[in-house]
Design a protein around this motif. Sequence first.
Motif, PDB file in Angstrom:
ATOM      1  N   ILE A   1      31.717  54.174  17.023  1.00  0.00           N
ATOM      2  CA  ILE A   1      30.422  54.117  16.325  1.00  0.00           C
ATOM      3  C   ILE A   1      30.042  55.501  15.795  1.00  0.00           C
ATOM      4  O   ILE A   1      29.640  55.647  14.643  1.00  0.00           O
ATOM      5  N   PHE A   2      30.187  56.533  16.651  1.00  0.00           N
ATOM      6  CA  PHE A   2      29.773  57.880  16.264  1.00  0.00           C
ATOM      7  C   PHE A   2      30.936  58.780  15.845  1.00  0.00           C
ATOM      8  O   PHE A   2      30.729  59.939  15.502  1.00  0.00           O
ATOM      9  N   ASN A   3      32.152  58.238  15.910  1.00  0.00           N
ATOM     10  CA  ASN A   3      33.359  58.996  15.555  1.00  0.00           C
ATOM     11  C   ASN A   3      33.431  60.321  16.333  1.00  0.00           C
ATOM     12  O   ASN A   3      33.816  61.349  15.791  1.00  0.00           O
ATOM     13  N   HIS A   4      33.037  60.253  17.598  1.00  0.00           N
ATOM     14  CA  HIS A   4      33.031  61.445  18.448  1.00  0.00           C
ATOM     15  C   HIS A   4      33.477  61.055  19.872  1.00  0.00           C
ATOM     16  O   HIS A   4      32.644  60.812  20.754  1.00  0.00           O
ATOM     17  N   PRO A   5      34.807  60.980  20.124  1.00  0.00           N
ATOM     18  CA  PRO A   5      35.285  60.586  21.451  1.00  0.00           C
ATOM     19  C   PRO A   5      34.957  61.659  22.501  1.00  0.00           C
ATOM     20  O   PRO A   5      34.751  62.825  22.175  1.00  0.00           O
ATOM     21  N   THR A   6      34.904  61.228  23.727  1.00  0.00           N
ATOM     22  CA  THR A   6      34.619  62.160  24.822  1.00  0.00           C
ATOM     23  C   THR A   6      35.915  62.773  25.329  1.00  0.00           C
ATOM     24  O   THR A   6      36.999  62.230  25.121  1.00  0.00           O
ATOM     25  N   ASN A   7      35.798  63.897  26.019  1.00  0.00           N
ATOM     26  CA  ASN A   7      36.987  64.507  26.615  1.00  0.00           C
ATOM     27  C   ASN A   7      37.027  64.256  28.129  1.00  0.00           C
ATOM     28  O   ASN A   7      37.890  64.767  28.801  1.00  0.00           O
ATOM     29  N   TRP A   8      36.096  63.471  28.650  1.00  0.00           N
ATOM     30  CA  TRP A   8      36.000  63.263  30.082  1.00  0.00           C
ATOM     31  C   TRP A   8      36.179  61.812  30.515  1.00  0.00           C
ATOM     32  O   TRP A   8      36.366  61.527  31.689  1.00  0.00           O
ATOM     33  N   SER A   9      36.127  60.871  29.585  1.00  0.00           N
ATOM     34  CA  SER A   9      36.083  59.461  29.975  1.00  0.00           C
ATOM     35  C   SER A   9      37.363  58.987  30.664  1.00  0.00           C
ATOM     36  O   SER A   9      37.292  58.233  31.628  1.00  0.00           O
ATOM     37  N   TYR A  10      38.519  59.412  30.192  1.00  0.00           N
ATOM     38  CA  TYR A  10      39.760  58.951  30.814  1.00  0.00           C
ATOM     39  C   TYR A  10      39.816  59.355  32.289  1.00  0.00           C
ATOM     40  O   TYR A  10      40.115  58.528  33.157  1.00  0.00           O
ATOM     41  N   ASP A  11      39.528  60.615  32.577  1.00  0.00           N
ATOM     42  CA  ASP A  11      39.549  61.076  33.967  1.00  0.00           C
ATOM     43  C   ASP A  11      38.543  60.318  34.830  1.00  0.00           C
ATOM     44  O   ASP A  11      38.858  59.912  35.948  1.00  0.00           O
ATOM     45  N   LEU A  12      37.356  60.130  34.317  1.00  0.00           N
ATOM     46  CA  LEU A  12      36.334  59.446  35.104  1.00  0.00           C
ATOM     47  C   LEU A  12      36.699  57.980  35.333  1.00  0.00           C
ATOM     48  O   LEU A  12      36.481  57.447  36.425  1.00  0.00           O
ATOM     49  N   GLN A  13      37.303  57.346  34.331  1.00  0.00           N
ATOM     50  CA  GLN A  13      37.716  55.950  34.492  1.00  0.00           C
ATOM     51  C   GLN A  13      38.734  55.794  35.604  1.00  0.00           C
ATOM     52  O   GLN A  13      38.582  54.939  36.478  1.00  0.00           O
ATOM     53  N   TRP A  14      39.801  56.600  35.579  1.00  0.00           N
ATOM     54  CA  TRP A  14      40.832  56.406  36.603  1.00  0.00           C
ATOM     55  C   TRP A  14      40.336  56.840  37.970  1.00  0.00           C
ATOM     56  O   TRP A  14      40.748  56.280  38.996  1.00  0.00           O
ATOM     57  N   MET A  15      39.432  57.815  38.028  1.00  0.00           N
ATOM     58  CA  MET A  15      38.900  58.222  39.334  1.00  0.00           C
ATOM     59  C   MET A  15      38.003  57.131  39.923  1.00  0.00           C
ATOM     60  O   MET A  15      38.112  56.805  41.106  1.00  0.00           O
ATOM     61  N   PHE A  16      37.122  56.561  39.108  1.00  0.00           N
ATOM     62  CA  PHE A  16      36.276  55.472  39.593  1.00  0.00           C
ATOM     63  C   PHE A  16      37.117  54.275  40.015  1.00  0.00           C
ATOM     64  O   PHE A  16      36.930  53.701  41.085  1.00  0.00           O
ATOM     65  N   TYR A  17      38.045  53.890  39.162  1.00  0.00           N
ATOM     66  CA  TYR A  17      38.862  52.713  39.456  1.00  0.00           C
ATOM     67  C   TYR A  17      39.751  52.962  40.678  1.00  0.00           C
ATOM     68  O   TYR A  17      39.870  52.097  41.552  1.00  0.00           O
ATOM     69  N   GLY A  18      40.370  54.132  40.734  1.00  0.00           N
ATOM     70  CA  GLY A  18      41.213  54.466  41.886  1.00  0.00           C
ATOM     71  C   GLY A  18      40.425  54.450  43.182  1.00  0.00           C
ATOM     72  O   GLY A  18      40.877  53.921  44.201  1.00  0.00           O
ATOM     73  N   ALA A  19      39.231  55.026  43.162  1.00  0.00           N
ATOM     74  CA  ALA A  19      38.386  55.035  44.365  1.00  0.00           C
ATOM     75  C   ALA A  19      38.030  53.607  44.763  1.00  0.00           C
ATOM     76  O   ALA A  19      38.078  53.262  45.954  1.00  0.00           O
ATOM     77  N   MET A  20      37.707  52.775  43.795  1.00  0.00           N
ATOM     78  CA  MET A  20      37.340  51.398  44.095  1.00  0.00           C
ATOM     79  C   MET A  20      38.506  50.651  44.754  1.00  0.00           C
ATOM     80  O   MET A  20      38.328  49.970  45.771  1.00  0.00           O
ATOM     81  N   VAL A  21      39.692  50.799  44.213  1.00  0.00           N
ATOM     82  CA  VAL A  21      40.861  50.103  44.753  1.00  0.00           C
ATOM     83  C   VAL A  21      41.231  50.646  46.135  1.00  0.00           C
ATOM     84  O   VAL A  21      41.433  49.876  47.084  1.00  0.00           O
ATOM     85  N   PHE A  22      41.311  51.953  46.261  1.00  0.00           N
ATOM     86  CA  PHE A  22      41.676  52.544  47.558  1.00  0.00           C
ATOM     87  C   PHE A  22      40.672  52.174  48.637  1.00  0.00           C
ATOM     88  O   PHE A  22      41.044  51.789  49.746  1.00  0.00           O
ATOM     89  N   LEU A  23      39.391  52.327  48.343  1.00  0.00           N
ATOM     90  CA  LEU A  23      38.368  52.085  49.357  1.00  0.00           C
ATOM     91  C   LEU A  23      38.253  50.611  49.748  1.00  0.00           C
ATOM     92  O   LEU A  23      37.760  50.299  50.830  1.00  0.00           O
ATOM     93  N   GLY A  24      38.716  49.714  48.907  1.00  0.00           N
ATOM     94  CA  GLY A  24      38.684  48.289  49.234  1.00  0.00           C
ATOM     95  C   GLY A  24      39.895  47.812  50.012  1.00  0.00           C
ATOM     96  O   GLY A  24      39.920  46.685  50.514  1.00  0.00           O
ATOM     97  N   GLY A  25      40.907  48.653  50.164  1.00  0.00           N
ATOM     98  CA  GLY A  25      42.148  48.235  50.818  1.00  0.00           C
ATOM     99  C   GLY A  25      41.989  47.809  52.262  1.00  0.00           C
ATOM    100  O   GLY A  25      42.543  46.797  52.695  1.00  0.00           O
ATOM    101  N   ALA A  26      41.242  48.560  53.036  1.00  0.00           N
ATOM    102  CA  ALA A  26      41.054  48.231  54.453  1.00  0.00           C
ATOM    103  C   ALA A  26      40.277  46.926  54.604  1.00  0.00           C
ATOM    104  O   ALA A  26      40.574  46.116  55.483  1.00  0.00           O
ATOM    105  N   TYR A  27      39.285  46.722  53.744  1.00  0.00           N
ATOM    106  CA  TYR A  27      38.547  45.468  53.794  1.00  0.00           C
ATOM    107  C   TYR A  27      39.475  44.299  53.452  1.00  0.00           C
ATOM    108  O   TYR A  27      39.323  43.206  53.995  1.00  0.00           O
ATOM    109  N   GLY A  28      40.434  44.544  52.567  1.00  0.00           N
ATOM    110  CA  GLY A  28      41.398  43.502  52.223  1.00  0.00           C
ATOM    111  C   GLY A  28      42.182  43.020  53.429  1.00  0.00           C
ATOM    112  O   GLY A  28      42.488  41.828  53.555  1.00  0.00           O
ATOM    113  N   ILE A  29      42.500  43.934  54.339  1.00  0.00           N
ATOM    114  CA  ILE A  29      43.179  43.526  55.577  1.00  0.00           C
ATOM    115  C   ILE A  29      42.236  42.689  56.424  1.00  0.00           C
ATOM    116  O   ILE A  29      42.596  41.639  56.940  1.00  0.00           O
ATOM    117  N   LYS A  30      41.004  43.161  56.567  1.00  0.00           N
ATOM    118  CA  LYS A  30      40.024  42.451  57.392  1.00  0.00           C
ATOM    119  C   LYS A  30      39.786  41.042  56.855  1.00  0.00           C
ATOM    120  O   LYS A  30      39.698  40.082  57.604  1.00  0.00           O
TER     121      LYS A  30
END
Length: 171
Positions: A41-70
């Motif tokens: 829309i603004f023709n101005h990509p961010t330089n931080w979104s990729y890192d934040l996406q994989w960090m959020f997603y990685g944290a979500m998956v890792f932190l849910g692993g133990a509950y998955g066993i339970k």
Amino acid sequence: MNLKNPLQLITLVNEKIASVSSLLIYGVIAVVVIEVGGRYIFNHPTNWSYDLQWMFYGAMVFLGGAYGIKADVHVKADVFYDMFKPRTKAVIRILCYLLLFFPFAIAFVNASYGLMANAWILKETSPYTSWNPLAGPIKTVMFVSAVMLLLQGIIDFIGYFKMLKDGGEDI
């Protein structure tokens, strides 16, 4: 919940961690929407979104692993397993924990500890974008997740022994 022993406390902590970490999906969605809007829309990509996406997603998956066993939601091939009696299932699970889970989980704890320690000592940053955020926080999440996964696995393992002792009722 009435906490009778430390095992119940660990399970409760894993449940709380999973419920909080599941909210990270909203962070992933927000970052993606901001990036798509900025880029298209603004023709101005961010330089931080990729890192934040994989960090959020990685944290979500890792932190849910133990509950998955339970919650017993991890992927398994149960074509034949469902035909067995509860005691036989408990024996199979005990053997799988001894041969597969514990070696992996212990290696995961050891490896993630080394990665976490090095990330903080060396002030490691993410190499993926020009933003270069510190990698210590996400690697700490990985280590904490590995420890909680191992602890929840120990609780599950104990439960299968209890199942054998009690005559095969569900844990």
